[in-house]
Design an enzyme around this catalytic site. Structure first.
Site, mmCIF file in Angstrom:
data_model
loop_
_atom_site.group_PDB
_atom_site.id
_atom_site.type_symbol
_atom_site.label_atom_id
_atom_site.label_comp_id
_atom_site.label_asym_id
_atom_site.label_seq_id
_atom_site.Cartn_x
_atom_site.Cartn_y
_atom_site.Cartn_z
ATOM 1 N N CYS A 158 3.798 7.080 4.345
ATOM 2 C CA CYS A 158 2.496 6.655 4.869
ATOM 3 C C CYS A 158 1.927 5.515 4.022
ATOM 4 C CB CYS A 158 1.531 7.834 4.905
ATOM 5 S SG CYS A 158 -0.105 7.383 5.523
ATOM 6 N N CYS B 140 -1.835 5.671 3.447
ATOM 7 C CA CYS B 140 -2.248 6.662 2.440
ATOM 8 C C CYS B 140 -1.931 6.175 1.030
ATOM 9 C CB CYS B 140 -1.502 7.993 2.633
ATOM 10 S SG CYS B 140 -1.347 8.530 4.326
ATOM 11 N N ASP B 141 -0.752 5.619 0.842
ATOM 12 C CA ASP B 141 -0.252 5.412 -0.524
ATOM 13 C C ASP B 141 -0.098 3.958 -0.948
ATOM 14 O OD1 ASP B 141 -0.081 8.172 -0.859
ATOM 15 O OD2 ASP B 141 1.875 8.240 0.112
#
Ligand code: NDP
Length: 320
Positions: free
Chosen positions: A140, A143-144
């Site tokens: 992701c 997200c990261d």
């Protein structure tokens, strides 16, 4: 009723942000929800390190911690959170039937499906090692990606997700190397053009991952092989992103619910309603586009409100 047969107003299947948010809303609406956690309590977020984009956590929070908080909030309003795996369903009648661990049968007035989706990985031992260590493997970018600012990363995949994520990463990272296993993209032309026209994205066609390299705790590079020439090379990288698709966890519903060609549950646009009255869907089980904790939570709220309104309308009909 016997121990192996129970009647509930609202059954929630799945324990990610969608399921817990549905539980918080359903519990506060006196629907006495029962939530089954499934095999990965807490869902996909439990495999994420730091969550920095969920509103309300100015300092960020780890995925597992956030799921503990969500569970506590759902239990504070007396959601009955249980261990167990739904093994069979029958949505053919007015009351929906669901079996837990092939033993217990539950008769449900409403069902909220929040079973999520699972990111696909290459399943190379080195990839799985650094994924488990939280040392630089992610599925992701949104997200990261932030953790790799000004660094060099590699992303695998050639669909719309990979293009979207590579483009997202290109705005944060010094360089993004994209590994495409064939000599062409699967993505739509517009997404393909976007990555091709981005200066700091390098695309390697006919290229597959042989090994994710690291120092034992974090990723340091990726060994790749050209599947036409047989040549190998090592690409320095601190992040290895996998964007080769997701599998929605919906197999069990396929005989009753309308699914798209990949298996995502079809909902009536703008609602959480499925094709079966009293069965609602929230989170990634119906979302191949956004896939965020906050959007999952939002649709969890929608599902609980839709379920509450469905029950109210049904009760009003019976009373009339
Ligand atoms: P897709 O299934 O479309 O693409 C997966 C990609 O991963 C393909 O290029 C495939 O390669 C590659 N791949 C699969 N396995 C491997 C492997 N083992 N090694 C290397 N590469 C591999 O998945 P997406 O998640 O990209 O998209 C799913 C759906 O969601 C699509 O319908 C897409 O259009 C949609 N979507 C829409 C978005 C939007 O509208 N903004 C954003 C994201 C997704 P190959 O081509 O060789 O099979």
């Amino acid at each position: 009723m016997s121990d192996n047969l129970e009647h509930v107003k609202c059954l929630i299947i799945g324990s990610g942000p969608a399921g817990y948010t549905a539980a918080i809303y359903a519990a506060r609406a006196n629907m006495s929800p029962v939530l089954y956690q499934g095999t990965q309590p807490g869902g996909q977020l439990t495999t994420t390190n730091e969550v920095e984009n969920f509103p309300g956590y100015p300092e960020g929070i780890t995925g597992p911690e956030m799921m503990v908080e969500l569970r506590k909030q759902a239990e504070r309003f007396e959601t009955d959170v249980r261990d167990g795996w739904i093994t069979k369903i029958d949505f053919s009648g007015d009351v929906h039937r669901v079996w837990v661990n092939e033993e217990k049968e539950i008769l449900c007035d409403t069902v909220i499906i929040s079973t999520g989706a699972s990111a696909k990985y290459l399943n190379l031992p080195s990839e799985q090692k650094y994924l488990q260590l939280g040392g630089g493997v992610s599925a992701c970018a949104v997200c990261d990606g932030f953790f790799y600012r000004n660094q060099e990363v590699v992303i695998v995949g050639a669909g719309d997700s990979a293009c979207e994520e590579a483009h997202y990463l290109s705005k944060l990272c010094k360089k993004v190397t994209m590994l495409v296993r064939r000599d062409e993209f699967r993505a739509s032309k517009i997404m393909e053009a976007r990555v091709k026209n981005t200066a700091n994205i390098e695309i390697l066609f006919n290229t597959e991952t042989e090994e994710v390299l690291g120092d034992g705790s974090v990723v340091t590079g990726v060994k790749v092989k050209n599947n036409v020439t047989g040549e190998t090379q090592v690409i320095p990288a601190t992040g290895f992103f996998v964007a080769i698709g997701h599998k929605p966890n919906t197999d069990i519903f396929k005989d009753f619910l309308e699914l798209d060609s990949v298996g995502y549950i079809k909902n009536v646009p703008g609602t959480s309603k499925t094709n079966i009255p009293g069965v609602f869907v929230s989170g990634d089980a119906a979302d191949k586009v956004y896939r965020q904790a906050v959007t999952a939570a939002g649709t969890g709220c929608m599902a609980a409100l839709d379920a509450e309104r469905y029950l109210a309308a049904k009760e009003a009909f019976i009373e009339a």
